[in-house]
Every structure is written in C-alpha cells, then in structure tokens.
Scaffold this active site. Sequence first.
Site, PDB file in Angstrom:
ATOM      1  N   HIS A   1      39.114  28.655  36.168  1.00 14.61           N
ATOM      2  CA  HIS A   1      38.880  30.035  36.609  1.00 14.61           C
ATOM      3  C   HIS A   1      37.387  30.349  36.517  1.00 14.61           C
ATOM      4  CE1 HIS A   1      38.987  34.367  36.907  1.00 14.61           C
ATOM      5  NE2 HIS A   1      40.190  34.227  37.443  1.00 14.61           N
TER       6      HIS A   1
ATOM      7  N   GLU B   1      39.926  30.793  45.486  1.00 15.86           N
ATOM      8  CA  GLU B   1      39.577  32.099  44.926  1.00 15.86           C
ATOM      9  C   GLU B   1      38.063  32.316  45.072  1.00 15.86           C
ATOM     10  OE1 GLU B   1      41.547  34.508  41.561  1.00 15.86           O
ATOM     11  OE2 GLU B   1      40.231  33.097  40.556  1.00 15.86           O
TER      12      GLU B   1
HETATM   13  C1  PEP Z   1      41.598  36.554  39.093  1.00 18.58           C
HETATM   14  O1  PEP Z   1      40.608  36.811  38.403  1.00 18.58           O
HETATM   15  O2  PEP Z   1      42.176  35.461  39.006  1.00 18.58           O
HETATM   16  C2  PEP Z   1      42.050  37.562  40.041  1.00 18.58           C
HETATM   17  C3  PEP Z   1      42.822  37.180  41.011  1.00 18.58           C
HETATM   18  O3  PEP Z   1      41.649  38.850  39.776  1.00 18.58           O
HETATM   19  P1  PEP Z   1      41.818  40.132  40.731  1.00 18.58           P
HETATM   20  O4  PEP Z   1      43.180  40.091  41.359  1.00 18.58           O
HETATM   21  O5  PEP Z   1      41.645  41.286  39.797  1.00 18.58           O
HETATM   22  O6  PEP Z   1      40.741  40.026  41.742  1.00 18.58           O
END
Ligand code: PEP
Length: 261
Positions: free
Chosen positions: A101, A173
């Site tokens: 992450h 992400e």
């Molecule tokens: C995360 O940090 O993995 C995440 C998905 O956060 P958010 O949904 O708050 O953007």
Amino acid sequence: MSTKKEALVVANFKMNFNMRYELQHWFANFIKAKKGIRLDSTRLILCPPFIHLSSFIKKIRSKQISFGAQDCFWEQKGAFTGEISPTMIRSFGGKYVIAGHSERRRYKGETNKIINYKVTAALKAGLQPILCIGENAREKKHDMLFSVITKQFKECLYDVGRSRIKDIIICYEPVWAISANKPDHLPTTDEIMEAKLLIKKLLIQEYEGPVSEHVRIIYGGSVVSKNVSEVCIDAGMDGVLVGGASLLPHEFVKIAQTIDL
Ligand code: PEP
C-alpha cells in the site's frame, strides 16, 4: 466484468476504530445494512487493524465475507519485536493480506524488494496477497504510468512462479486518487482500462495466458457508491479496494450491491 470470477470488494479500514464503541457501532450498522441482502457473485474482504481481526471474525459470519490484514512481516516466526507474521494472520482466520500500500511505502519506507519479501512470505503461509501498484501525482504528470507499473509489477512479483500467480490479486491504485475527495482526482474509465490492459499484458508476458486469466485486477482510490460503475464495472475491473467509504457500512454495502448486479 468477467462472469467466471467472483468480484471482490475489499475494505481497508486503515488505522481506525480507535475506541471500542466505534467498533461496536460499525458492527451494528453493518449487520443492519447487510440484512436481507444477498450477494451472488461478490465477495467482501474486510481488512481491519490486526488488533481487531479476531473480533471481526467472531462478530461477522457469512459465506460471502472473508477477512484479511493490512500488512504482514516477511518472516513467519521469531525475534521480530512488534511484527505480525503471515502465519499468525492465517492461523487466526485471515485469508488475505494487503501488500505494498502506498501509505506503507510512504511512511514506512517499504520498497518493491521489501514488498516482494512480504508477498512471498504471505503466499508461503497460505494467504492471498492483494498487491497495490500505481503511480503518484508526479509520475502521472510525467506520463510514467507504463514504467512505474512495469517496475512495481516485476519487482514485487519477482520469483512468484506460474503455480502461485493465480493467488495474487492486483490492485491498480493511483496514489493521487487515494482519499482525494475531489472530482478531478479520480481517473477516468479509460485511464483505469489502460492500466488494466498494461497489467494484463505484463501477466501474459511473464506468465502464460491461461494462468494469467485467473488473476483478479481490482481498482482502488476514492471509491464510493456513486462512482463505482465508472471505476469498476465500466472499466472491466474485478472489484474494488475501498478506504474511506468502508467506514460507512451502508455505503460500503451499497458499493458491493452495485458491483453484484
Ligand atoms: C486506500 O487507501 O486503499 C483507499 C482505497 O482509500 P480511499 O478509498 O479512501 O481512497
């Protein structure tokens, strides 16, 4: 979305539920929100802080819900003060673990090499790693999506063989889209599809086609029920990783329901 694969809706609760009553409140509201709702082809994966993992497992029982951790150490046992091993997570009921992450890269200095040790150790203990990869704002500005994702993919999955790749879940992400709360800080459906195609290409390149078909690719970054069609369904993703919105049980269940339709 592929009809063969179960979609995944992963909750990353981060460092929340500081007080006992907050946790009880979440449980009560989640049970209420989930009542009477059947998810046919969607799995919820709840990743609480380590200290709450056992409470979640005891409190929430459903065939469609599994549990995981937000991190693990790369050794299974021994003199590593303060660490939690993949074996501990597995034997106390977790099946998944988030690896790589961006907040751990940023605050704990985790490198692709460290993440690779964690992925390998997690697989060895029987956990399914949810590997987060994605570019940050500076890298996006310099059009570095291809090079960043390729490097993270290759280094974090170094030595993960063909027989184990199906146990990996890859989460695209983009770091700039995490908890952004601004409409222009959300990637477009096309941008997410581009990242997905790149990850697919890497999977096919490094592993053979049929094996790579089993790997689920999900999206993470500011997912809410209002945008989940755009960032998941329309983009052909196999699910989502949810941070902020997972703290709101009704919203979290709504996200899962939308994906399950
Ligand atoms: C995360 O940090 O993995 C995440 C998905 O956060 P958010 O949904 O708050 O953007």
